[in-house]
Design a protein around this motif. Structure first.
Motif, mmCIF file in Angstrom:
data_model
loop_
_atom_site.group_PDB
_atom_site.id
_atom_site.type_symbol
_atom_site.label_atom_id
_atom_site.label_comp_id
_atom_site.label_asym_id
_atom_site.label_seq_id
_atom_site.Cartn_x
_atom_site.Cartn_y
_atom_site.Cartn_z
ATOM 1 N N CYS A 184 1.870 -6.456 -6.341
ATOM 2 C CA CYS A 184 1.917 -6.522 -5.252
ATOM 3 C C CYS A 184 2.746 -7.779 -4.413
ATOM 4 O O CYS A 184 2.688 -8.873 -4.934
ATOM 5 C CB CYS A 184 0.428 -6.660 -4.296
ATOM 6 S SG CYS A 184 0.578 -6.706 -2.602
ATOM 7 N N ILE A 225 2.734 -8.837 -1.641
ATOM 8 C CA ILE A 225 1.868 -9.584 -0.540
ATOM 9 C C ILE A 225 1.011 -10.632 -1.266
ATOM 10 O O ILE A 225 1.059 -11.744 -1.224
ATOM 11 C CB ILE A 225 1.146 -8.556 0.224
ATOM 12 C CG1 ILE A 225 2.202 -7.716 1.013
ATOM 13 C CG2 ILE A 225 0.211 -9.533 1.231
ATOM 14 C CD1 ILE A 225 3.328 -8.393 1.935
ATOM 15 N N CYS A 226 0.147 -10.229 -2.264
ATOM 16 C CA CYS A 226 -0.668 -11.054 -2.943
ATOM 17 C C CYS A 226 -0.462 -11.024 -4.212
ATOM 18 O O CYS A 226 -1.465 -12.000 -5.083
ATOM 19 C CB CYS A 226 -2.117 -10.102 -2.541
ATOM 20 S SG CYS A 226 -2.618 -8.741 -3.318
ATOM 21 N N CYS A 245 -1.979 -1.251 -2.747
ATOM 22 C CA CYS A 245 -2.480 -2.322 -3.380
ATOM 23 C C CYS A 245 -3.882 -2.277 -3.402
ATOM 24 O O CYS A 245 -4.663 -2.335 -2.147
ATOM 25 C CB CYS A 245 -2.064 -3.766 -2.942
ATOM 26 S SG CYS A 245 -2.836 -5.161 -3.723
ATOM 27 N N CYS A 284 -5.404 -5.835 -1.639
ATOM 28 C CA CYS A 284 -5.020 -6.395 -0.280
ATOM 29 C C CYS A 284 -4.681 -5.198 0.886
ATOM 30 O O CYS A 284 -4.433 -5.485 1.852
ATOM 31 C CB CYS A 284 -4.030 -7.473 -0.108
ATOM 32 S SG CYS A 284 -2.324 -6.951 -0.211
HETATM 33 ZN ZN LIG Z 1 -1.839 -6.984 -2.505
#
Ligand SMILES: [Zn+2]
Length: 140
Positions: free
Chosen positions: A50, A52-53, A36, A39
């Motif tokens: 992603c 996560i983000c 990514c 992040c």
């Molecule tokens: Zn990310």
């Protein structure tokens, strides 16, 4: 209903738009991870954004191919006719050097009795059918 012919055939991955580049990488001998750019998270499972983000700014980079055995199981009873000639074989949960973990297996022909926790392993890209290459591991 599954026919005997279907039961004797190994299941194969079915590349889609999110995974086509990943499978093409394996055919070249590269295990591609998604990095990514927003992040810095690194993903093994291929997807459009992603986890996560939520960013869609993901870039493929080849993994080193090195990892350690986080967990494993040695299969003595085949799950179906397609695998009965390969028992015993080791199914691995490999922690890649880059961080992600992936399910794989010890490459055919390697002795599953040598597998242990934290054993270092190295990627082996195994062509199994036309256009399909699987990521397996051997002892490093
Ligand atoms: Zn990310």
């Amino acid at each position: 209903m599954i026919t005997p012919e279907q039961a004797a055939a190994k299941p194969l991955p079915m590349p889609d738009a999110d995974t086509a580049e990943f499978w093409a990488g394996l055919a070249r001998g590269e295990l591609l991870l998604q990095h990514c750019l927003s992040c810095s998270a690194i993903h093994y499972y291929q997807q459009g954004m992603c986890r996560i983000c939520g960013s869609s700014h993901l870039e493929h980079r080849a993994a080193s191919g090195r990892g350690t055995v986080h967990s494993f199981s040695v299969v003595h009873r085949a799950p179906g006719p397609a695998f009965k000639d390969e028992t015993p074989y080791a199914v691995l949960l490999v922690e890649l050097e880059e961080g992600p973990r992936m399910i794989s297996r010890l490459v055919a022909g390697a002795d599953p009795s040598v597998v242990d926790f934290d054993m270092t392993v190295q990627l082996v890209c195994v062509p199994v059918d036309e256009g399909v290459t699987l990521p397996c591991f051997r002892p490093a």
